[in-house]
Design a protein around this motif. Structure first.
Motif, mmCIF file in Angstrom:
data_model
loop_
_atom_site.group_PDB
_atom_site.id
_atom_site.type_symbol
_atom_site.label_atom_id
_atom_site.label_comp_id
_atom_site.label_asym_id
_atom_site.label_seq_id
_atom_site.Cartn_x
_atom_site.Cartn_y
_atom_site.Cartn_z
ATOM 1 N N GLY A 219 1.013 -1.251 -0.088
ATOM 2 C CA GLY A 219 -0.019 0.041 0.044
ATOM 3 C C GLY A 219 0.768 1.183 0.102
ATOM 4 N N THR A 220 2.152 1.020 0.143
ATOM 5 C CA THR A 220 2.991 2.186 0.008
ATOM 6 C C THR A 220 2.845 3.075 -1.335
ATOM 7 O OG1 THR A 220 4.488 1.305 1.401
ATOM 8 C CG2 THR A 220 5.352 3.157 0.137
ATOM 9 N N PRO A 221 2.433 4.377 -1.282
ATOM 10 C CA PRO A 221 2.166 4.970 -2.740
ATOM 11 C C PRO A 221 3.633 5.080 -3.184
ATOM 12 C CG PRO A 221 1.267 6.107 -0.894
ATOM 13 C CD PRO A 221 1.878 5.285 -0.298
ATOM 14 N N ALA A 222 3.472 5.233 -4.650
ATOM 15 C CA ALA A 222 4.580 5.509 -5.595
ATOM 16 C C ALA A 222 5.380 6.415 -5.131
ATOM 17 C CB ALA A 222 4.225 5.518 -7.134
ATOM 18 N N MET A 223 4.982 7.577 -4.841
ATOM 19 C CA MET A 223 5.740 8.740 -4.481
ATOM 20 C C MET A 223 6.408 8.899 -3.092
ATOM 21 S SD MET A 223 5.881 11.403 -6.257
ATOM 22 C CE MET A 223 5.982 12.829 -5.045
ATOM 23 N N LEU A 224 5.685 7.633 -2.256
ATOM 24 C CA LEU A 224 6.672 7.509 -0.897
ATOM 25 C C LEU A 224 7.456 6.403 -0.942
ATOM 26 C CD1 LEU A 224 3.557 8.375 1.751
ATOM 27 C CD2 LEU A 224 5.254 9.886 0.504
ATOM 28 N N ARG A 225 7.904 5.623 -2.137
ATOM 29 C CA ARG A 225 8.857 4.885 -2.117
ATOM 30 C C ARG A 225 10.260 5.330 -2.619
ATOM 31 N NH1 ARG A 225 6.106 -0.586 -4.369
ATOM 32 N NH2 ARG A 225 4.150 -0.344 -3.572
ATOM 33 N N TYR A 226 11.207 4.938 -1.697
ATOM 34 C CA TYR A 226 12.537 5.526 -1.999
ATOM 35 C C TYR A 226 12.950 5.116 -3.463
ATOM 36 C CZ TYR A 226 13.086 6.857 2.930
ATOM 37 O OH TYR A 226 13.251 7.384 4.170
ATOM 38 N N LYS A 227 12.584 3.885 -3.662
ATOM 39 C CA LYS A 227 13.197 3.233 -5.228
ATOM 40 C C LYS A 227 12.503 4.051 -6.232
ATOM 41 C CE LYS A 227 13.933 -1.119 -7.219
ATOM 42 N NZ LYS A 227 13.921 -0.561 -8.553
ATOM 43 N N THR A 228 11.433 4.589 -6.442
ATOM 44 C CA THR A 228 10.697 5.320 -7.417
ATOM 45 C C THR A 228 11.647 6.775 -7.603
ATOM 46 O OG1 THR A 228 8.409 4.980 -6.604
ATOM 47 C CG2 THR A 228 8.623 6.853 -8.020
ATOM 48 N N HIS A 229 12.081 7.238 -6.618
ATOM 49 C CA HIS A 229 12.952 8.386 -6.738
ATOM 50 C C HIS A 229 14.430 8.111 -7.225
ATOM 51 C CE1 HIS A 229 9.499 10.801 -5.402
ATOM 52 N NE2 HIS A 229 9.243 9.967 -4.417
ATOM 53 N N ALA A 230 14.850 6.913 -6.511
ATOM 54 C CA ALA A 230 16.222 6.549 -6.797
ATOM 55 C C ALA A 230 16.434 6.120 -8.263
ATOM 56 C CB ALA A 230 16.626 5.363 -5.835
ATOM 57 N N ASP A 231 15.261 5.429 -8.765
ATOM 58 C CA ASP A 231 15.358 4.969 -10.078
ATOM 59 C C ASP A 231 15.295 6.235 -11.127
ATOM 60 O OD1 ASP A 231 15.665 2.238 -9.373
ATOM 61 O OD2 ASP A 231 13.373 1.745 -9.784
ATOM 62 N N ALA A 232 14.636 7.323 -10.748
ATOM 63 C CA ALA A 232 14.445 8.137 -11.610
ATOM 64 C C ALA A 232 15.538 9.434 -11.347
ATOM 65 C CB ALA A 232 12.953 8.687 -11.682
ATOM 66 N N GLY A 233 16.535 9.128 -10.675
ATOM 67 C CA GLY A 233 17.191 10.419 -10.249
ATOM 68 C C GLY A 233 16.593 11.378 -9.823
ATOM 69 N N SER A 234 15.930 11.194 -8.749
ATOM 70 C CA SER A 234 15.019 12.336 -8.071
ATOM 71 C C SER A 234 14.151 13.265 -9.024
ATOM 72 C CB SER A 234 15.907 13.220 -7.392
ATOM 73 O OG SER A 234 16.511 12.654 -6.247
ATOM 74 N N LEU A 235 14.003 12.569 -10.255
ATOM 75 C CA LEU A 235 13.065 13.255 -11.234
ATOM 76 C C LEU A 235 11.908 12.368 -11.675
ATOM 77 C CD1 LEU A 235 16.285 14.734 -13.476
ATOM 78 C CD2 LEU A 235 14.394 16.187 -12.181
ATOM 79 N N TYR A 236 11.325 11.718 -10.660
ATOM 80 C CA TYR A 236 10.227 10.824 -11.021
ATOM 81 C C TYR A 236 9.007 11.795 -11.236
ATOM 82 C CZ TYR A 236 6.072 8.427 -10.164
ATOM 83 O OH TYR A 236 4.682 7.510 -10.266
ATOM 84 N N ASN A 237 8.685 12.626 -10.603
ATOM 85 C CA ASN A 237 7.931 13.743 -11.016
ATOM 86 C C ASN A 237 8.585 15.138 -10.740
ATOM 87 O OD1 ASN A 237 8.096 14.209 -8.127
ATOM 88 N ND2 ASN A 237 6.275 14.855 -7.958
ATOM 89 N N THR A 238 7.780 16.248 -10.806
ATOM 90 C CA THR A 238 8.418 17.681 -10.649
ATOM 91 C C THR A 238 9.229 17.882 -9.235
ATOM 92 O OG1 THR A 238 6.870 18.226 -12.177
ATOM 93 C CG2 THR A 238 8.548 19.829 -11.469
ATOM 94 N N PRO A 239 10.680 17.778 -9.232
ATOM 95 C CA PRO A 239 11.042 18.002 -7.648
ATOM 96 C C PRO A 239 11.013 19.561 -7.509
ATOM 97 C CG PRO A 239 12.837 17.865 -9.481
ATOM 98 C CD PRO A 239 11.648 17.765 -10.084
ATOM 99 N N PRO A 240 11.345 19.640 -6.297
ATOM 100 C CA PRO A 240 11.368 21.070 -5.844
ATOM 101 C C PRO A 240 12.467 21.859 -6.480
ATOM 102 C CG PRO A 240 12.072 19.727 -3.806
ATOM 103 C CD PRO A 240 11.683 18.942 -5.101
#
Ligand code: PMP
Length: 360
Positions: A219-240
């Motif tokens: 149930g962990t949302p994609a946005m709250l998985r470290y792997k989502t962000h690691a795989d995308a180089g912190s550019l999975y979605n629009t970062p700050p």
């Protein structure tokens, strides 16, 4: 224009050189004809910014190759949930409760599994760091959690707990990059940017690769998985994007200042000036045990609430801002992060001395 000495606990003072550079680049970032705020996070110019930020951070902290750096959002508080969601494989973790932030993280972890409070300093209003040399670490704990510098109470772990082989997770929000740390001693470090490194809205996570897992809690949302962000180089979605840009500038500034060894020296010098004054004062008193004192957040009191309020009011009029203690503890607190110059602390001490002398 006149700038004050800003002792805020966060959002907090940033290096003037960084602010000036950002101001100069506001309308036209290096020939792009736009500000960084207006730029696509997929553009070449932004790619250079985020890559340089990561590379400078790696240089500053000597981050080993088997650790990933993530630039995320949601503040440090979001990590209170992300840590257990991603790391609680056995659904158990041990927490050391040294203040409100550690307590919040502990309470949050309890929503996802068994969170054990294995040490606490709540008995004396979090004015010390408990002895962590022989903790009852749980056999099935997925990690041991600390808040390394306690922003509200002004304490700091000067010795890391003996985790008996378990991974150490540390909230370094208010001591991040204030001194060198051995990243290899931690499984995961996180820090909200708005104290030592940049504007609110960015949180930095440094995690050992094997902790960035696929098999997170159901149930962990994609946005709250470290792997989502690691795989995308912190550019999975629009970062700050703008926050990361400023953090990157602060990292460069820290390198120019001589790196973290030099920052530690400067921070020790600033803190010593203030603590030495407190220790000889007949009016002001530090509120934490000397051996556990933070270099970043220095709480103090007069013992008289009305006098504390007067001090805060008069110090503000003298250009020393945000010295009021946290709303839950009262008194005063001076946050003297990396970007607070020595002159700011000298001015504060001179003001305190004067305030004391006026009262005989
Ligand atoms: N941890 C620590 C040590 C903090 O000082 C703070 C904020 N002051 C937080 C966590 C919470 O940070 P945020 O507001 O970014 O969620």
């Amino acid at each position: 224009m006149s700038r004050v000495y800003n002792f805020s606990a966060g959002p907090a003072v940033l290096p003037e050189a960084v602010l000036k550079e950002a101001a100069a680049e506001m309308l036209d970032y290096r020939g792009t004809g736009m500000s960084v705020m207006e730029m696509s996070h997929r553009s070449k110019a932004y790619d250079d910014i985020i890559k340089a930020a990561e590379s400078d951070l790696r240089d500053l902290l000597h981050i080993p190759d088997n650790y990933r750096v993530l630039f995320l959002q949601g503040g440090a508080s979001q990590q209170f949930a992300m840590v257990p969601m991603n790391l609680m494989k056995n659904r158990a973790a041990d927490y050391i409760i040294t203040g409100q932030w550690a307590k919040k993280a502990y309470q949050e972890a309890g929503m996802y599994g068994q969170a054990n409070a294995i040490a606490s300093s709540e008995d004396r209003t979090f004015s010390y760091i408990p002895d962590c040399s022989d903790l009852p670490v749980s056999e099935n704990a997925d990690y041991v959690y600390i808040c390394e510098n306690n922003t509200i109470y002004g304490t700091k772990f000067w010795t890391l707990p003996d985790t008996k082989g378990k991974d150490l997770v540390a909230d370094q929000s208010s001591c991040f990059l204030s001194e060198p740390v051995d990243v290899a001693k931690y499984g995961l470090i996180f820090a909200g940017a708005q104290k030592n490194v940049g504007p609110a809205g960015t949180v930095i996570v440094i995690a050992r690769e094997d902790l960035i897992r696929e098999d997170v809690l159901e149930g962990t949302p994609a946005m709250l998985r470290y792997k989502t962000h690691a795989d995308a180089g912190s550019l999975y979605n629009t970062p700050p994007t703008y926050g990361i840009y400023i953090c990157g500038k602060v990292f460069k500034w820290l390198k120019e200042m001589g790196g973290l060894e030099e920052m530690k020296k400067r921070n020790e010098k600033k803190a010593k000036l203030l603590y030495d004054f407190l220790d000889q004062s007949r009016l002001f008193k530090g509120t934490v045990e000397k051996k556990d004192r933070s270099l970043m957040n220095v709480p103090f009191i007069t013992g008289d609430e009305a006098l504390d309020a007067l001090f805060v009011k008069e110090s503000k009029a003298a250009g020393l801002e945000n010295l009021k203690g946290h709303r839950t503890v009262g008194g005063m607190r001076a946050s003297i992060y990396n970007a607070m110059p020595m002159e700011g602390v000298e001015k504060l001490v001179a003001f305190m001395d004067d305030f004391e002398k006026k009262r005989g």
